[in-house]
Every structure is written in structure tokens, then in C-alpha cells.
Design a protein around this motif. Structure first.
Motif, PDB file in Angstrom:
ATOM      1  N   VAL A  65       2.117 -38.773  66.484  1.00  0.00           N
ATOM      2  CA  VAL A  65       2.451 -39.132  67.811  1.00  0.00           C
ATOM      3  C   VAL A  65       3.966 -39.340  66.890  1.00  0.00           C
ATOM      4  CG1 VAL A  65       2.952 -40.531  68.980  1.00  0.00           C
ATOM      5  CG2 VAL A  65       0.686 -39.807  68.537  1.00  0.00           C
ATOM      6  N   ILE A  98      -2.303 -47.304  71.239  1.00  0.00           N
ATOM      7  CA  ILE A  98      -2.285 -45.771  71.311  1.00  0.00           C
ATOM      8  C   ILE A  98      -3.931 -46.335  70.925  1.00  0.00           C
ATOM      9  CG2 ILE A  98      -2.380 -43.341  69.965  1.00  0.00           C
ATOM     10  CD1 ILE A  98       0.564 -44.023  70.286  1.00  0.00           C
ATOM     11  N   GLN A 247      -5.006 -36.758  72.400  1.00  0.00           N
ATOM     12  CA  GLN A 247      -3.998 -35.999  72.616  1.00  0.00           C
ATOM     13  C   GLN A 247      -3.595 -36.348  73.715  1.00  0.00           C
ATOM     14  OE1 GLN A 247      -2.248 -32.667  70.355  1.00  0.00           O
ATOM     15  NE2 GLN A 247      -0.486 -32.346  71.816  1.00  0.00           N
ATOM     16  N   ALA A 250      -3.301 -40.353  74.212  1.00  0.00           N
ATOM     17  CA  ALA A 250      -2.511 -40.834  73.305  1.00  0.00           C
ATOM     18  C   ALA A 250      -1.020 -40.596  74.526  1.00  0.00           C
ATOM     19  CB  ALA A 250      -2.531 -40.618  72.184  1.00  0.00           C
ATOM     20  N   ARG A 251      -0.728 -39.522  74.850  1.00  0.00           N
ATOM     21  CA  ARG A 251       0.001 -39.179  76.450  1.00  0.00           C
ATOM     22  C   ARG A 251       0.035 -40.161  77.134  1.00  0.00           C
ATOM     23  NH1 ARG A 251      -0.159 -34.199  76.104  1.00  0.00           N
ATOM     24  NH2 ARG A 251       2.089 -33.876  74.989  1.00  0.00           N
ATOM     25  N   PHE A 270       4.399 -34.959  69.799  1.00  0.00           N
ATOM     26  CA  PHE A 270       3.393 -34.582  68.722  1.00  0.00           C
ATOM     27  C   PHE A 270       3.340 -33.498  68.279  1.00  0.00           C
ATOM     28  CE2 PHE A 270       2.005 -36.603  72.847  1.00  0.00           C
ATOM     29  CZ  PHE A 270       0.716 -37.683  72.099  1.00  0.00           C
TER      30      PHE A 270
END
Length: 414
Positions: A65, A98, A247, A250-251, A270
Motif C-alpha cells: 500500500v 490497515i 487487498q 486494505a482498500r 497498490f
């Protein structure tokens, strides 16, 4: 006339007229040489990117990230670049959010780096790639240690001034010495060497062994990112399937923290090995398109040379053609003979071009290690087919002209 007999006669003509045959094959030879050399270098770069670049720089099943990513961006406009520059920086609070969103099984490590000067009493002052990170970094990167150990979780929490160095740093700053337990000053701050990473090699001429890795909470953090931000957070999943899930988690966490609406684009990025490979795939297509332009010109010139020389051969061998027709040779026999002769010359040039192209690519990779060469089997097949095709197309008109000669007129020729 059988096909093998036509081939035998073609080689006989090549032996009799060596110089003319060489110049006939020269255009095809040059075109195929360029084709094989370009494809070999591009294929070698692809193998290098997939096996070394992506694997060593990103690791398996990982994503980073970041504020913005260079990998996979391709050509961006000035407006897009300015928009990326306006993105918020990534800070430890973002990293913590995150991590809280990810499952406990996910491994993660902060990543901040910069080039700074280091010195020891045993080696002169040089630049090293200073990296401030967490203890999991070594497991995420799958680093093996040649000596000593990685720093521990406790040392990372306390911000202990310890460092793990690369093989090149060990050789430069501690020649003929065991670096473990000795002191190295990085940006003026003393660190104790606790481990040495095994030799990693280089990627496109950039050494991966010039690193000095210290805890993120140590003074190294102020050297790599004096503003208090971080370069990125690297996350590793157990499987490729979990990578996409991590992912997305985290987004969602980053979009929520930055209050982005459903229609607003991400103001972070990313970076994965796939994004780097996608960028190279685009670059590979452009290199191949550019690299095949010169071979195409060479093959066109070669076909013109073959046609002209075969027309001269028809004129020189008019009486021979007349004799063969008088002895019962059919029109298709004469045409086959000249077509096979042209195709044989062209294939011979292609074969020599393949050998020279592969050798040239190997020599280039030896002279410039960042341009590796890898022979693509399909390119050899394409070169041979192109060679035969050029010979057949270029020899079609001269062969047709030879086959239409009147035997009586041909026998009267001097």
C-alpha cells in the motif's frame, strides 16, 4: 523431378557459385539476425523480470500500500502526475488502521527507505540503501542470513540501534572481517551489525546487496522519512486467493479513513508483482514492434536481391533449361528446380542469421548484464518459415519465367 533431387541440384549450384550465393543470402541473413537478436533480448528481459525482478523486489503473494506506484502506470499525462503528487501521504496511523482490518494471519511490515552515507573504521564513506522496517520484513522477503540473525520483535519495539546489512555492505565496510557485533555509522548514527543477508545479486544493474535494514522505531526512521510518513506497508498472504481478499480489506479501510465516496477514485495505490509485469508486457509489445521493423526491411531487400539474382541465373542457364526440356523435363520440373533453389538459398541465409543472432544476443548480455538474453523457440520457427517464404515468393517469378522458355530458342542460346 523429385523434391530431393531439386534440393541436391540447388546445393550443387551453391557450391559452384559460392560468392553469388553468399550475396543472395545476405539480405535474409541480416533480417533474421536482427529478428533473433531482438526477440532473444526481449525474451530474456521477460524471464528476468518474471523470475528475478518481481520475485526479489516484491516477493511471493505480497502487495504494498503506497501513496502512488510507478509499476504499471505506463505513460501518464502531466495532469495525472500532478494529481498523484497531491495525494495524501501514508502515515503510521494509516498503517495501524490497515493492520486492524487484516486477519491476524496476515504478515505486514512498514517499509521506508532512502540512500544515505555510511562509514566504518575499516572502509571509506559510501552510500547505502537504508531501510526502516519491522521484524516481519525478513520473513516477508524470505531473506536468508549468511551470518548472525535478524533483529527481534523486542528490538523493533524498543527502537534498538541494530542493523542487518547486505553482502555488498559487508564486503565494502568490513573487508576480511566478520561484521557481526561491529559498529557502522549510518547518517552519523552508530548501529551494531547483528546479521548479514546472503548475496541477492542485482536487478537491471541495481544492486540488492547494498542495503542496511534497521527497526522502524530506531533513528533510521528519521533518516529515511524525516516528515514522519512512511513509504508503504507491505502485506503478505498465505495463498494467492487470500491476497485479493487482503487487498480488498486494505482498500476498504483506507477509503473509509479518507472519507472517499462511492464514485471517487482511490487516492492511494497498490503495488504488486502483477502490476510490474503488466507494465513490462506493454513495454515488451512496443519493443517487439520496433525491433521487427528493421528485420522486415532487411527481408524485403533480401527478397529483391534473390529475385534479381535468380533472374540472372535464368538468363545464364538458358541453354541448360533448353537441354533439360529437350530431355523430357516438364514445365513444373523446371519451376520446382528454381523455386527450391531460391528457397534453399533463403533458408541457408535464415539458418546463418539465427546462429549469428543468438550469438550476438549472448555477446550483448555478456557486455551489458542488465540486458539478459533468452532464446524463444518460436522465434527460430518463425525465422525459418519467413526465410522459406521469402525465397519462394522471390523465386516465383524467375521460376515461372524459366519454365515458360521455349526449348528450341533456349538451345540456340550461347
Amino acid at each position: 523431378m523429385s523434391f530431393l533431387e531439386a534440393v541436391r541440384l540447388a546445393f550443387q549450384q551453391i557450391r559452384v557459385q559460392k560468392l553469388k550465393s553468399f550475396f543472395t543470402t545476405l539480405g535474409v541473413l541480416i533480417g533474421v539476425t536482427f529478428l533473433i537478436a531482438v526477440v532473444s533480448i526481449v525474451q530474456g528481459m521477460q524471464n528476468y523480470v518474471e523470475n528475478d525482478f518481481a520475485g526479489k523486489l516484491f516477493g511471493g503473494n505480497t502487495f504494498v500500500v503506497k501513496r502512488f506506484s510507478f509499476a504499471g502506470q505506463g505513460n501518464v499525462t502531466e495532469a495525472q502526475w500532478r494529481a498523484m503528487q497531491r495525494r495524501p501521504r501514508l502515515y503510521p496511523a494509516d498503517v495501524q488502521l490497515i493492520r486492524e482490518a487484516l486477519p491476524p494471519a496476515a504478515q505486514s511490515a512498514v517499509e521506508s527507505g532512502d540512500f544515505v552515507y555510511a562509514v566504518t573504521p575499516y572502509g571509506r564513506r559510501r552510500q547505502v540503501q537504508a531501510v526502516a522496517t519491522d521484524a516481519d520484513y525478513f520473513r516477508i522477503k524470505d531473506y536468508e542470513l549468511a551470518a548472525g540473525r535478524a533483529f527481534t520483535e523486542q528490538e523493533a519495539r524498543l527502537g534498538a540501534p541494530v542493523v542487518v546489512i547486505g553482502d555488498e555492505v559487508a564486503q565494502n565496510f568490513f573487508p576480511a572481517l566478520d561484521p557481526v557485533g561491529r559498529e557502522i555509522r549510518i547518517a552519523g548514527v552508530p548501529y551494531t551489525v547483528v546479521g548479514v543477508i546472503t548475496k541477492q545479486g542485482s536487478v537491471f544493474g541495481f544492486s540488492l546487496d547494498r542495503v542496511a535494514i534497521a527497526p522502524f522505531t530506531s533513528p533510521m526512521r528519521r533518516v529515511t522519512n524525516p516528515r514522519g510518513d512512511v513509504d508503504g506497508l507491505i502485506v503478505k498472504a498465505q495463498t494467492p486467493e487470500l491476497l485479493a481478499e487482503y487487498q480488498e480489506l486494505a482498500r476498504e479501510a483506507m477509503r473509509s479513513r479518507r472519507h472517499l465516496g462511492p464514485g471517487e477514485p482511490d487516492n492511494f495505490a497498490f503495488e504488486t508483482s502483477e502490476s510490474a509485469l503488466a507494465f513490462f508486457a506493454e513495454l515488451k509489445g512496443k519493443l517487439l514492434a520496433f525491433g521487427t521493423a528493421l528485420p522486415a526491411i532487411g527481408l524485403i531487400v533480401g527478397s529483391m536481391v534473390i529475385m534479381n539474382i535468380m533472374l540472372v541465373a535464368v538468363a545464364e542457364r538458358t541453354r541448360e533449361i533448353g537441354v533439360r526440356k529437350a530431355l523430357g523435363a516438364r514445365r513444373r520440373d523446371i519451376m520446382r528446380q528454381f523455386l527450391v533453389e531460391a528457397a534453399t538459398l533463403s533458408l541457408l541465409g535464415a539458418a546463418m542469421g539465427i546462429a549469428i543472432g543468438i550469438g550476438g544476443a549472448k555477446l550483448i548480455s555478456m557486455a551489458f548484464p542488465f540486458l539478459p538474453a533468452g532464446v524463444a523457440p518460436w522465434s527460430i520457427g518463425v525465422a525459418l518459415v519467413m526465410g522459406a517464404g521469402v525465397g519462394i515468393l522471390a523465386g516465383a517469378y524467375p521460376a515461372s519465367r524459366a519454365s515458360r522458355l521455349d526449348p528450341i530458342t533456349a538451345l540456340r542460346a550461347d
